[in-house]
Design a protein around this motif. Structure first.
Motif, PDB file in Angstrom:
ATOM      1  N   TYR A   1       0.836  -1.204   0.000  1.00 31.16           N
ATOM      2  CA  TYR A   1       0.000   0.000   0.000  1.00 31.16           C
ATOM      3  C   TYR A   1       0.872   1.256   0.000  1.00 31.16           C
ATOM      4  O   TYR A   1       0.605   2.215  -0.742  1.00 31.16           O
ATOM      5  CB  TYR A   1      -0.927   0.001   1.214  1.00 31.16           C
ATOM      6  CG  TYR A   1      -1.698   1.298   1.388  1.00 31.16           C
ATOM      7  CD1 TYR A   1      -2.940   1.470   0.792  1.00 31.16           C
ATOM      8  CD2 TYR A   1      -1.167   2.365   2.119  1.00 31.16           C
ATOM      9  CE1 TYR A   1      -3.638   2.672   0.921  1.00 31.16           C
ATOM     10  CE2 TYR A   1      -1.853   3.561   2.250  1.00 31.16           C
ATOM     11  CZ  TYR A   1      -3.094   3.701   1.646  1.00 31.16           C
ATOM     12  OH  TYR A   1      -3.770   4.900   1.773  1.00 31.16           O
TER      13      TYR A   1
ATOM     14  N   HIS B   1       0.797   4.398  -2.605  1.00 30.60           N
ATOM     15  CA  HIS B   1       0.213   5.667  -2.173  1.00 30.60           C
ATOM     16  C   HIS B   1       1.204   6.600  -1.475  1.00 30.60           C
ATOM     17  O   HIS B   1       0.852   7.752  -1.194  1.00 30.60           O
ATOM     18  CB  HIS B   1      -0.958   5.392  -1.210  1.00 30.60           C
ATOM     19  CG  HIS B   1      -2.081   4.629  -1.839  1.00 30.60           C
ATOM     20  ND1 HIS B   1      -3.086   5.238  -2.564  1.00 30.60           N
ATOM     21  CD2 HIS B   1      -2.348   3.295  -1.862  1.00 30.60           C
ATOM     22  CE1 HIS B   1      -3.937   4.317  -2.990  1.00 30.60           C
ATOM     23  NE2 HIS B   1      -3.514   3.128  -2.584  1.00 30.60           N
TER      24      HIS B   1
ATOM     25  N   HIS C   1      -5.231   9.512   1.504  1.00 30.11           N
ATOM     26  CA  HIS C   1      -5.093   8.076   1.772  1.00 30.11           C
ATOM     27  C   HIS C   1      -6.446   7.409   2.035  1.00 30.11           C
ATOM     28  O   HIS C   1      -7.463   8.078   2.224  1.00 30.11           O
ATOM     29  CB  HIS C   1      -4.146   7.857   2.950  1.00 30.11           C
ATOM     30  CG  HIS C   1      -2.707   8.063   2.589  1.00 30.11           C
ATOM     31  ND1 HIS C   1      -1.886   7.046   2.195  1.00 30.11           N
ATOM     32  CD2 HIS C   1      -1.954   9.193   2.555  1.00 30.11           C
ATOM     33  CE1 HIS C   1      -0.680   7.516   1.934  1.00 30.11           C
ATOM     34  NE2 HIS C   1      -0.691   8.821   2.152  1.00 30.11           N
TER      35      HIS C   1
END
Length: 307
Positions: free
Chosen positions: A171, A175, A187
């Protein structure tokens, strides 16, 4: 008529709201339960229960008799517990309910120690992330994480569990790693649904002593601690959870702590039990053992964030 058994049967019917459930919880034939209540009402000369096809509820006399039965049964258990206490050997069935992750990672692995200390206690352990109705479900003691608002139950604080904010390495590669609370606006979170309200819990941060709550968007909401962590490992978003539940993933590198300088407040952990169970020797020794268990440094500690 066994009047003591009749009182026990009557209180279970009131608590569970059904003859059949009371019979099952006490291990008695349903016909015997029905007969005992008929004999008890005939003996007292009053109707104790309203009966319909859907539910059973106490009459006004039944409410008054229920309160007196609880006190008498509690006094009897206290008297018997005194002698068990002198032999340091309490006995009988003890039904407890634990949060799923605490049961699997902390309490159940330590239970051999409790069972060796109290071999005559028969434990029945339920593991769930829903709020359990102790009276209706016949549970003696539960552990609850988070703030406790039910004033009808006796409460014993056990620990303050440190919490951290995490995301998977995959992740964060997609991001980016947020360096401040303000950067979280870009986010996603894995949202945890409250079993009581059905709403998502916000993320919680402490900044210079001030508590900040944020509700981040997300494509997934869950209602169990195991699913919550699994979704984070799958890269679905950011989560906050007690450190004990995440330490293995952190060590393996599948999860990474973020925003360590803004860690959320510790999560209180509490043992709860009905007021009429406060004198039960079985409940007392189990709760005392839990206090010992959660006093161990490895369960309530968390590495300090690096400067």
């Amino acid at each position: 008529m066994d009047r003591l058994l009749a009182m026990q049967v009557f209180t279970r019917i009131v608590e569970l709201g059904a003859f059949g459930k009371a019979a099952d919880s006490l291990g008695l034939p349903r016909a015997s339960v029905t007969l005992l209540i008929k004999q008890l009402e005939r003996h007292l000369g009053v109707q104790l229960l309203h009966r319909t096809t859907r539910q059973v509820s106490p009459t006004l006399d039944g409410h008054a008799y229920y309160d007196r039965c609880l006190r008498l049964l509690s006094d009897l258990e206290e008297t018997e517990s005194f002698f068990s206490q002198t032999r340091n050997n309490p006995q009988g069935r003890l039904r407890v309910d634990l949060p799923t992750s605490l049961a699997a990672r902390v309490v159940i692995p330590a239970l051999p120690e409790f069972c060796a200390r109290y071999p005559r206690i028969q434990l029945e352990v339920g593991a769930s992330d829903r709020p359990v109705d102790l009276i209706r479900e016949g549970v003696d003691c539960v552990l609850r994480a988070g703030e406790v608002h039910d004033t009808s139950l006796m409460a014993r604080p056990l620990a303050q569990l440190p919490q951290i904010t995490c995301a998977s390495s995959a992740y964060l590669q997609r991001h980016g790693t947020p360096q401040s609370i303000a950067e979280l606006q870009d986010h996603l979170a894995v949202n945890y649904l409250s079993a009581l309200t059905g709403r998502c819990f916000p993320l919680d941060f402490i900044n210079d002593g001030e508590r900040i709550e944020l509700q981040l968007p997300g494509s997934l909401s869950v209602n169990s601690a195991e699913s919550y962590v699994a979704a984070c490992e799958a890269g679905m978003g950011i989560i906050q959870a007690p450190y004990y539940h995440l330490c293995e993933q952190l060590a393996a590198g599948t999860l990474c702590e973020i925003l360590a300088q803004y860690r959320p407040a510790p999560m209180p952990l509490t043992a709860l039990y009905p007021q009429q169970r406060q004198l039960s020797r079985r409940v007392r020794v189990f709760v005392d053992w839990l206090v010992e268990l959660f006093a161990r440094e490895d369960l309530v500690s968390c590495p300090q964030p690096l400067d």
